[in-house]
Design an enzyme around this catalytic site. Sequence first.
Site, PDB file in Angstrom:
ATOM      1  N   GLU A   1       0.814  -1.230   0.000  1.00 24.55           N
ATOM      2  CA  GLU A   1       0.000   0.000   0.000  1.00 24.55           C
ATOM      3  C   GLU A   1       0.845   1.276   0.000  1.00 24.55           C
ATOM      4  O   GLU A   1       1.160   1.824   1.058  1.00 24.55           O
ATOM      5  CB  GLU A   1      -0.934   0.019   1.223  1.00 24.55           C
TER       6      GLU A   1
ATOM      7  N   LYS B   1      -2.607  -1.935  -2.958  1.00 24.57           N
ATOM      8  CA  LYS B   1      -3.638  -1.048  -2.400  1.00 24.57           C
ATOM      9  C   LYS B   1      -3.189   0.365  -2.742  1.00 24.57           C
ATOM     10  O   LYS B   1      -2.168   0.844  -2.242  1.00 24.57           O
ATOM     11  CB  LYS B   1      -3.762  -1.261  -0.898  1.00 24.57           C
TER      12      LYS B   1
HETATM   13  P1  13P Z   1      -9.221   4.545   4.260  1.00 21.11           P
HETATM   14  O1  13P Z   1     -10.118   3.853   3.274  1.00 21.11           O
HETATM   15  O2  13P Z   1      -9.965   5.136   5.410  1.00 21.11           O
HETATM   16  O3  13P Z   1      -8.275   5.494   3.608  1.00 21.11           O
HETATM   17  O4  13P Z   1      -8.308   3.432   4.932  1.00 21.11           O
HETATM   18  C1  13P Z   1      -7.761   2.443   4.175  1.00 21.11           C
HETATM   19  C2  13P Z   1      -6.619   1.825   4.896  1.00 21.11           C
HETATM   20  O5  13P Z   1      -6.694   0.738   5.365  1.00 21.11           O
HETATM   21  C3  13P Z   1      -5.370   2.592   5.006  1.00 21.11           C
HETATM   22  O6  13P Z   1      -4.315   1.729   5.355  1.00 21.11           O
END
Ligand code: 13P
Length: 341
Positions: free
Chosen positions: A174, A216
């Site tokens: 991510e 992600k």
């Molecule tokens: P949000 O969708 O609130 O941005 O969070 C996603 C997430 O898991 C960030 O690591």
Amino acid sequence: MSINKIAKKLVAHGKGIMAADRPPAAFEQLLESEGIPVDEDAYRNWSQLLFTAPKLNEYVSGIIMTPEQTQLRNDAGESLIAGVVDQGMIPGISPFKGMVALAGSDGETVGSGLDGLRERLAGFAAMGVGFTKWRAAFQIGPGTPSYYAIEANAYVMAQVAALSQEAGLVPIVEPEVMLLGDHTIERCFAVTEWVLSRTFEALYVHRVDLEGSLVKASMVLSGNECLQQADVDTVAEQTVKAFKRQIPAAIPGIVFLSGGQSDYHATAHLNAMNANYELPWKLSFSYARALQREPMAIWENRRENVPAAQAALYHRAKMNGLASLGLWTEELEGEAVAQKA
Ligand code: 13P
């Protein structure tokens, strides 16, 4: 199950992921900031609400949880994680121990929690966990993100990805380019491309199996304080363009974070990408706020509000599940308006 099969199951047709991995301290802070009463059972009660919402498995393939949540039990004393598996959803873990300052940088960060990670991941795999998530956060500003922060975070994400695969877990990598700031969508596009390109270089160096990984990602957006806000079609176009340039087709799926977008925009943007473009990967969601904002406002830490909060969660999961197929419409939003008890 092989990591490729797990990855494909996480982005199965019409499904996405629920990120429920807010740590206990951050969760309590959020309740306080929303004016919701905090008590010692709040974290367990909220986790139970999320993990046991009826029919959530129609649109949610997996749930990202904290190490603390893997230990929680429902009202009947049964393990919450076992209940998630029984409903056919895949539990995921965020083994991350928080952001720390990147030494020598100008306020930039890197995730911590690498020490002992091999052993911890083996322990989570033995509990039935199928995947991991590890986040890097890049703030757009004057001189940031720096080359240094992008490289350092790419290497940490890649190390975690390699360790996850060694434990038989699918890594969700991510690299978040944050929404905060007055930057234009053009700047976000350039930073997103740069960050993705360095992230995939690091995954290659660390011998990460792309067929057994998910990304992600953040969408390519105007900063939240930018005076000129790009419209839905432009966000979809720019996001797909950056991804097609930088994310290999070997990746089974990309799941978005919501990043502070409104519930409406998180869904509308996802839908526009799936409705209007030919894509080499599945494009779905891994939202926290854009799934849980409304349910939390309904819940207010009151047991009698749990069914209405769960109905609101189901509704948002359904809207995003449809958006992952390009089948969402604004009219569908009016379908279910949850009522508090
Ligand atoms: P949000 O969708 O609130 O941005 O969070 C996603 C997430 O898991 C960030 O690591």
